[in-house]
Design a protein around this motif. Structure first.
Motif, PDB file in Angstrom:
ATOM      1  N   ARG A  25      42.698  46.140  39.719  1.00 37.67           N
ATOM      2  CA  ARG A  25      41.526  45.934  38.865  1.00 37.67           C
ATOM      3  C   ARG A  25      41.327  44.442  38.648  1.00 37.67           C
ATOM      4  O   ARG A  25      42.257  43.658  38.786  1.00 37.67           O
ATOM      5  N   SER A  26      40.114  44.073  38.277  1.00 35.70           N
ATOM      6  CA  SER A  26      39.839  42.656  38.033  1.00 35.70           C
ATOM      7  C   SER A  26      40.323  42.264  36.640  1.00 35.70           C
ATOM      8  O   SER A  26      40.464  43.108  35.746  1.00 35.70           O
ATOM      9  N   ILE A  27      40.568  40.978  36.478  1.00 37.44           N
ATOM     10  CA  ILE A  27      40.978  40.460  35.174  1.00 37.44           C
ATOM     11  C   ILE A  27      39.869  40.711  34.154  1.00 37.44           C
ATOM     12  O   ILE A  27      40.138  41.101  33.024  1.00 37.44           O
ATOM     13  N   ASP A  28      38.620  40.523  34.563  1.00 36.02           N
ATOM     14  CA  ASP A  28      37.488  40.797  33.668  1.00 36.02           C
ATOM     15  C   ASP A  28      37.515  42.237  33.157  1.00 36.02           C
ATOM     16  O   ASP A  28      37.303  42.499  31.976  1.00 36.02           O
ATOM     17  N   GLU A  29      37.794  43.153  34.067  1.00 34.42           N
ATOM     18  CA  GLU A  29      37.853  44.576  33.723  1.00 34.42           C
ATOM     19  C   GLU A  29      38.955  44.847  32.687  1.00 34.42           C
ATOM     20  O   GLU A  29      38.751  45.575  31.712  1.00 34.42           O
ATOM     21  N   LEU A  30      40.129  44.269  32.923  1.00 33.24           N
ATOM     22  CA  LEU A  30      41.266  44.479  32.024  1.00 33.24           C
ATOM     23  C   LEU A  30      40.992  43.900  30.635  1.00 33.24           C
ATOM     24  O   LEU A  30      41.296  44.523  29.618  1.00 33.24           O
ATOM     25  N   ILE A  31      40.412  42.707  30.587  1.00 32.65           N
ATOM     26  CA  ILE A  31      40.114  42.071  29.307  1.00 32.65           C
ATOM     27  C   ILE A  31      39.057  42.873  28.560  1.00 32.65           C
ATOM     28  O   ILE A  31      39.170  43.108  27.354  1.00 32.65           O
TER      29      ILE A  31
END
Length: 72
Positions: A25-31
Motif C-alpha cells: 500500500r502507499s504511504i498516503d493510503e496508510l496515513i
C-alpha cells in the motif's frame, strides 16, 4: 483532496515505509487510514454515566473487602 505536509520522527518514518512495502500500500493510503481511525475514535462521546459514582476515595479498590463488611 487537499495536500498536507507533516514532519515525522525518523523511526516513525522508517516503520511507515516498511509497512507500506510489506502491505503493498502507499504511504498516503496508510496515513489516511490511520487518521480516519484516530479521528473516529476521538469523536466518540464519553458515556454520561462516567464519573457518576466518584467517591473521592483514592484507595477504594484496595479497601473493598474492608469497606463492604463494616457495619454502620
Amino acid at each position: 483532496m487537499q495536500t498536507k505536509t507533516v514532519s515525522l520522527q525518523d523511526t516513525l518514518n522508517q516503520n511507515l515505509e516498511q509497512l507500506a512495502q510489506q502491505t503493498g500500500r502507499s504511504i498516503d493510503e496508510l496515513i489516511q487510514e490511520a487518521l480516519e481511525l484516530y479521528l473516529a475514535q476521538q469523536a466518540k462521546p464519553m458515556p454520561r454515566s462516567m464519573g457518576i459514582g466518584a467517591s473521592g476515595m483514592k484507595n477504594l479498590a484496595r479497601r473493598t473487602e474492608e469497606l463492604l463488611w463494616t457495619e454502620d
